[in-house]
Design an enzyme around this catalytic site. Structure first.
Site, PDB file in Angstrom:
ATOM      1  N   ASP A  55       0.859  -1.188   0.000  1.00 44.08           N
ATOM      2  CA  ASP A  55       0.000   0.000   0.000  1.00 44.08           C
ATOM      3  C   ASP A  55       0.894   1.236   0.000  1.00 44.08           C
ATOM      4  O   ASP A  55       1.745   1.398   0.869  1.00 44.08           O
ATOM      5  CB  ASP A  55      -0.884  -0.028   1.245  1.00 44.08           C
ATOM      6  CG  ASP A  55      -1.817   1.165   1.349  1.00 44.08           C
ATOM      7  OD1 ASP A  55      -1.759   2.044   0.473  1.00 44.08           O
ATOM      8  OD2 ASP A  55      -2.595   1.203   2.310  1.00 44.08           O
ATOM      9  N   ARG A 114       4.787   2.053  10.170  1.00 46.86           N
ATOM     10  CA  ARG A 114       4.743   3.277   9.369  1.00 46.86           C
ATOM     11  C   ARG A 114       5.725   4.276   9.982  1.00 46.86           C
ATOM     12  O   ARG A 114       5.382   5.037  10.885  1.00 46.86           O
ATOM     13  CB  ARG A 114       3.324   3.833   9.305  1.00 46.86           C
ATOM     14  CG  ARG A 114       2.347   2.874   8.614  1.00 46.86           C
ATOM     15  CD  ARG A 114       0.951   3.453   8.475  1.00 46.86           C
ATOM     16  NE  ARG A 114       0.048   2.491   7.846  1.00 46.86           N
ATOM     17  CZ  ARG A 114      -1.253   2.694   7.675  1.00 46.86           C
ATOM     18  NH1 ARG A 114      -1.804   3.847   8.085  1.00 46.86           N
ATOM     19  NH2 ARG A 114      -2.023   1.786   7.087  1.00 46.86           N
ATOM     20  N   GLN A 136      -4.528  -3.637  12.264  1.00 46.88           N
ATOM     21  CA  GLN A 136      -5.904  -3.478  11.824  1.00 46.88           C
ATOM     22  C   GLN A 136      -6.439  -4.784  11.259  1.00 46.88           C
ATOM     23  O   GLN A 136      -5.684  -5.693  10.906  1.00 46.88           O
ATOM     24  CB  GLN A 136      -6.026  -2.363  10.782  1.00 46.88           C
ATOM     25  CG  GLN A 136      -5.289  -2.588   9.485  1.00 46.88           C
ATOM     26  CD  GLN A 136      -5.382  -1.382   8.549  1.00 46.88           C
ATOM     27  OE1 GLN A 136      -5.476  -0.240   8.987  1.00 46.88           O
ATOM     28  NE2 GLN A 136      -5.360  -1.627   7.247  1.00 46.88           N
ATOM     29  N   ASP A 138     -14.414   7.115   4.576  1.00 45.48           N
ATOM     30  CA  ASP A 138     -13.909   6.843   5.922  1.00 45.48           C
ATOM     31  C   ASP A 138     -15.052   6.828   6.928  1.00 45.48           C
ATOM     32  O   ASP A 138     -15.976   7.652   6.843  1.00 45.48           O
ATOM     33  CB  ASP A 138     -12.912   7.919   6.362  1.00 45.48           C
ATOM     34  CG  ASP A 138     -11.585   7.855   5.617  1.00 45.48           C
ATOM     35  OD1 ASP A 138     -11.315   6.821   4.976  1.00 45.48           O
ATOM     36  OD2 ASP A 138     -10.838   8.844   5.677  1.00 45.48           O
ATOM     37  N   GLU A 144     -10.993   8.671  13.193  1.00 44.52           N
ATOM     38  CA  GLU A 144     -11.241   7.747  12.083  1.00 44.52           C
ATOM     39  C   GLU A 144     -11.039   6.320  12.567  1.00 44.52           C
ATOM     40  O   GLU A 144     -10.019   5.992  13.160  1.00 44.52           O
ATOM     41  CB  GLU A 144     -10.274   8.040  10.935  1.00 44.52           C
ATOM     42  CG  GLU A 144     -10.427   7.081   9.756  1.00 44.52           C
ATOM     43  CD  GLU A 144      -9.308   7.211   8.744  1.00 44.52           C
ATOM     44  OE1 GLU A 144      -8.876   6.176   8.208  1.00 44.52           O
ATOM     45  OE2 GLU A 144      -8.842   8.349   8.507  1.00 44.52           O
ATOM     46  N   SER A 193     -10.955   3.080   6.953  1.00 48.05           N
ATOM     47  CA  SER A 193     -10.892   3.581   5.584  1.00 48.05           C
ATOM     48  C   SER A 193     -11.259   2.416   4.683  1.00 48.05           C
ATOM     49  O   SER A 193     -10.729   1.308   4.855  1.00 48.05           O
ATOM     50  CB  SER A 193      -9.478   4.085   5.268  1.00 48.05           C
ATOM     51  OG  SER A 193      -9.365   4.434   3.904  1.00 48.05           O
TER      52      SER A 193
END
Length: 345
Positions: free
Chosen positions: A57, A111, A126, A246, A259, A262
């Protein structure tokens, strides 16, 4: 450190032992509900993929993946995943999954370029899910139906948490509100993206913002999206573009929108070519993933990611994601959190 939200008079409702039990409770219950609701089977996910295949991604296109050489592959480079957005679609094809069914996986990512605060960590976990759909289901009504089913699973999980811990009270609304990012801009033309999200979430409690990735009337996208998984350029029956979005909720403890997911209907051949051109990424057509999609070898699908630590954080009424997951933080942030009653794991 400047982005740390400091809630006034914050006090954790659960001690560290109850918190660990609550995390286990939420993760086990929610993933079972999600898989039942969307008819998903669990699959084992990779922590890293080979560089140069177009499988990782790319997020907004600027984040650097953690990369390392593999000795037994002639020093070929591997990348720690950012998410499994494209890998899942390859898996649907490999497993021969039929329309109406799908897969989900526990995704763990690093990340390295994340800006650390109450909601963002270097470590991302996730539930990454993907479901096969038909060409006829590539529409906004179908997307909204899936969003409502996911939100229903979130509400059921909140109910279980509140039944398990009497001092945790429910705060999520019974229904989720839908709004297009263009409509949101029209409502608050003089506000920033985050200000618009805060205003709409505070008004409705839970919101699905449609159409993220394409430029709006002000010449800017609501948020960045890679061009090769979500479809953010197909025009809907209402004349607005985008088959993605989202899920956000209003979180009283931090007094801001959060959030949780997504997601979106994925690109078909036409949308992929269109979005690669818009993004100036036409060279990706030669990559493994993209060649297979353009050759019609991958099924039409809908999918997304739902933050595990973040869902646990809001359902257990925590003020910092570090109270849920083990990660690393700046020293000054750790000291500030300790003074504020945020006990980082």
């Amino acid at each position: 450190m400047s982005k740390l939200i400091k809630p006034i008079n914050y006090e954790a409702l659960l001690d560290i032992h109850q918190t660990e039990q609550g995390i286990k409770l939420i993760k086990e219950f929610f993933q079972q509900n999600l898989s039942t609701e969307l008819r998903l089977r669990r699959v084992t996910a990779p922590l890293f993929v080979l560089k140069g295949l177009g499988i990782n991604d790319d997020l907004n296109g600027v984040e650097r993946p953690v990369t390392f050489p593999v000795k037994d592959l002639g020093e070929a480079k591997a990348e720690v995943v950012h998410s499994l957005a494209k890998w899942k679609r390859l898996t649907l094809a490999e497993y021969g999954v039929q329309p109406g069914y799908g897969v989900y996986a526990d995704m763990n990512a690093i990340r390295a370029d994340e800006e650390l605060d109450n909601l963002h960590s270097l470590y991302v976990d996730q539930w990454d899910w993907e479901e096969v759909i038909t060409e006829e289901q590539r529409n906004l009504d179908f997307l909204k139906n899936i969003v409502r089913r996911i939100y229903a699973a979130i509400l059921r999980t909140e109910f279980l948490v509140c039944e398990s811990y009497s001092n945790v009270k429910p705060f999520l609304p019974s229904e989720i509100h839908f709004i297009h990012s263009e409509e949101l801009l029209e409502m608050y033309p003089d506000k920033s993206v985050k200000e618009r999200e805060n205003l709409i979430c505070k008004k409705y409690g839970a919101v699905f913002i449609i159409g993220i990735g394409d430029k709006l009337a002000n010449g800017e996208p609501h948020d960045g999206r890679a061009p090769d998984y979500d479809d953010w350029t197909t025009e809907n029956s209402d004349g607005r573009k985008g088959l993605n979005g989202d899920i956000l909720i209003w979180y009283p403890i931090l007094d801001c929108a959060v959030e949780l997911s997504s997601m979106g209907i994925r690109v078909n051949k036409e949308a992929l070519l269109r979005q690669l051109k818009i993004s100036g990424k036409e060279e990706r057509e030669k990559l493994y993933f993209h060649k297979r999609l353009l050759a019609g070898e991958l099924p039409q699908s809908i999918g997304g990611g739902i933050g595990q630590s973040r869902l646990c954080m809001v359902l257990l009424h925590k003020a910092h994601v570090g109270e849920i997951q083990a990660s690393i933080w700046p020293e000054d942030m750790m000291k500030a959190c300790e003074k504020l009653g945020m006990n980082l794991i």
